[in-house]
Write a protein that holds these residues in place. Structure first.
Motif, PDB file in Angstrom:
ATOM      1  N   THR A  33       5.724  -8.618  11.830  1.00  0.00           N
ATOM      2  CA  THR A  33       5.600  -7.606  10.782  1.00  0.00           C
ATOM      3  C   THR A  33       5.905  -6.254  11.416  1.00  0.00           C
ATOM      4  OG1 THR A  33       3.925  -8.924   9.657  1.00  0.00           O
ATOM      5  CG2 THR A  33       4.044  -6.594   9.075  1.00  0.00           C
ATOM      6  N   VAL A  72      -2.648  -6.255  -3.679  1.00  0.00           N
ATOM      7  CA  VAL A  72      -3.088  -7.532  -3.115  1.00  0.00           C
ATOM      8  C   VAL A  72      -4.607  -7.639  -3.189  1.00  0.00           C
ATOM      9  CG1 VAL A  72      -3.267  -8.862  -0.971  1.00  0.00           C
ATOM     10  CG2 VAL A  72      -1.073  -7.868  -1.641  1.00  0.00           C
ATOM     11  N   ARG A  73      -5.318  -6.563  -2.820  1.00  0.00           N
ATOM     12  CA  ARG A  73      -6.788  -6.591  -2.863  1.00  0.00           C
ATOM     13  C   ARG A  73      -7.295  -6.766  -4.295  1.00  0.00           C
ATOM     14  NH1 ARG A  73      -6.006  -2.398   0.801  1.00  0.00           N
ATOM     15  NH2 ARG A  73      -6.556  -0.843  -0.755  1.00  0.00           N
ATOM     16  N   GLU A 102       0.980  -1.430  -2.278  1.00  0.00           N
ATOM     17  CA  GLU A 102       1.118  -2.885  -2.286  1.00  0.00           C
ATOM     18  C   GLU A 102      -0.132  -3.562  -1.737  1.00  0.00           C
ATOM     19  OE1 GLU A 102       5.965  -3.213  -1.697  1.00  0.00           O
ATOM     20  OE2 GLU A 102       4.677  -2.949   0.061  1.00  0.00           O
ATOM     21  N   GLN A 103      -0.731  -2.985  -0.701  1.00  0.00           N
ATOM     22  CA  GLN A 103      -1.971  -3.522  -0.146  1.00  0.00           C
ATOM     23  C   GLN A 103      -3.085  -3.470  -1.189  1.00  0.00           C
ATOM     24  OE1 GLN A 103      -2.828  -1.404   3.488  1.00  0.00           O
ATOM     25  NE2 GLN A 103      -0.926  -2.076   4.449  1.00  0.00           N
ATOM     26  N   GLU A 154       5.915  -4.287   6.590  1.00  0.00           N
ATOM     27  CA  GLU A 154       4.524  -3.947   6.312  1.00  0.00           C
ATOM     28  C   GLU A 154       4.408  -3.531   4.852  1.00  0.00           C
ATOM     29  OE1 GLU A 154       2.746  -2.159  10.484  1.00  0.00           O
ATOM     30  OE2 GLU A 154       3.394  -0.788   8.944  1.00  0.00           O
ATOM     31  N   LEU A 155       3.316  -3.894   4.240  1.00  0.00           N
ATOM     32  CA  LEU A 155       3.086  -3.487   2.855  1.00  0.00           C
ATOM     33  C   LEU A 155       2.727  -2.009   2.801  1.00  0.00           C
ATOM     34  CD1 LEU A 155       0.930  -6.464   1.536  1.00  0.00           C
ATOM     35  CD2 LEU A 155       3.389  -6.122   1.275  1.00  0.00           C
ATOM     36  N   THR A 156       3.159  -1.347   1.739  1.00  0.00           N
ATOM     37  CA  THR A 156       2.745   0.035   1.528  1.00  0.00           C
ATOM     38  C   THR A 156       1.268   0.031   1.150  1.00  0.00           C
ATOM     39  OG1 THR A 156       3.265   0.007  -0.825  1.00  0.00           O
ATOM     40  CG2 THR A 156       5.039   0.668   0.687  1.00  0.00           C
ATOM     41  N   GLU A 157       0.646   1.192   1.151  1.00  0.00           N
ATOM     42  CA  GLU A 157      -0.759   1.275   0.745  1.00  0.00           C
ATOM     43  C   GLU A 157      -0.929   0.781  -0.689  1.00  0.00           C
ATOM     44  OE1 GLU A 157      -2.781   4.947   1.538  1.00  0.00           O
ATOM     45  OE2 GLU A 157      -1.811   5.132   3.495  1.00  0.00           O
TER      46      GLU A 157
END
Length: 127
Positions: free
Chosen positions: A9, A77-78, A73-74, A68-71
């Motif tokens: 990643t 996911v959460r 995108e993160q 890496e996922l952007t903030e």
């Protein structure tokens, strides 16, 4: 016996730099030459490539990479994980009503803000 190699990643900027140089016709050898050769200068593309450990860059080039996922995108996911946990009965049975209400609240909030997260509210009908 074969070993499955997992892609590394890397930051989005590094992935963008690799893809930019690939579109410009650079192969791995040329790309690495430009990274390690100090006479190539310090443009943004090379600066991004030099920002990660050399071994990580080599693995990205040879084994593949994931961005890496952007903030944002993160966060998606959460939210999707929290929704899945509550909506699909993964919590304690004694909390089933609260979990259901929590899942409904997640959907309501996303729909109100007109945000779509796959697996949560992607099948909702919009007016």
């Amino acid at each position: 016996m074969s070993t499955l190699v997992k892609p590394v990643t890397i930051p989005r900027e590094v992935a963008d730099a690799i893809e930019f140089l690939r579109r410009a016709g650079r192969d791995n050898e040329t790309l690495i030459y430009e990274v390690i050769n100090p006479t190539r200068g310090y443009n943004d593309t090379l600066t991004h490539l030099r920002s990660i450990p050399f071994n990580t860059l080599m693995r990205a080039l040879l084994d593949g990479y994931e961005r890496e996922l952007t903030e944002e995108e993160q966060a998606y996911v959460r939210i999707a994980e929290a929704y899945d946990y509550c909506a699909n009965g993964r919590g304690a049975r004694s909390h089933a009503a609260q979990d259901s209400a929590y899942a409904q609240g997640i959907k309501f909030t996303l729909n109100t803000l007109n945000i779509v997260i796959p697996g949560v509210n992607d099948t909702e009908v919009r007016a």
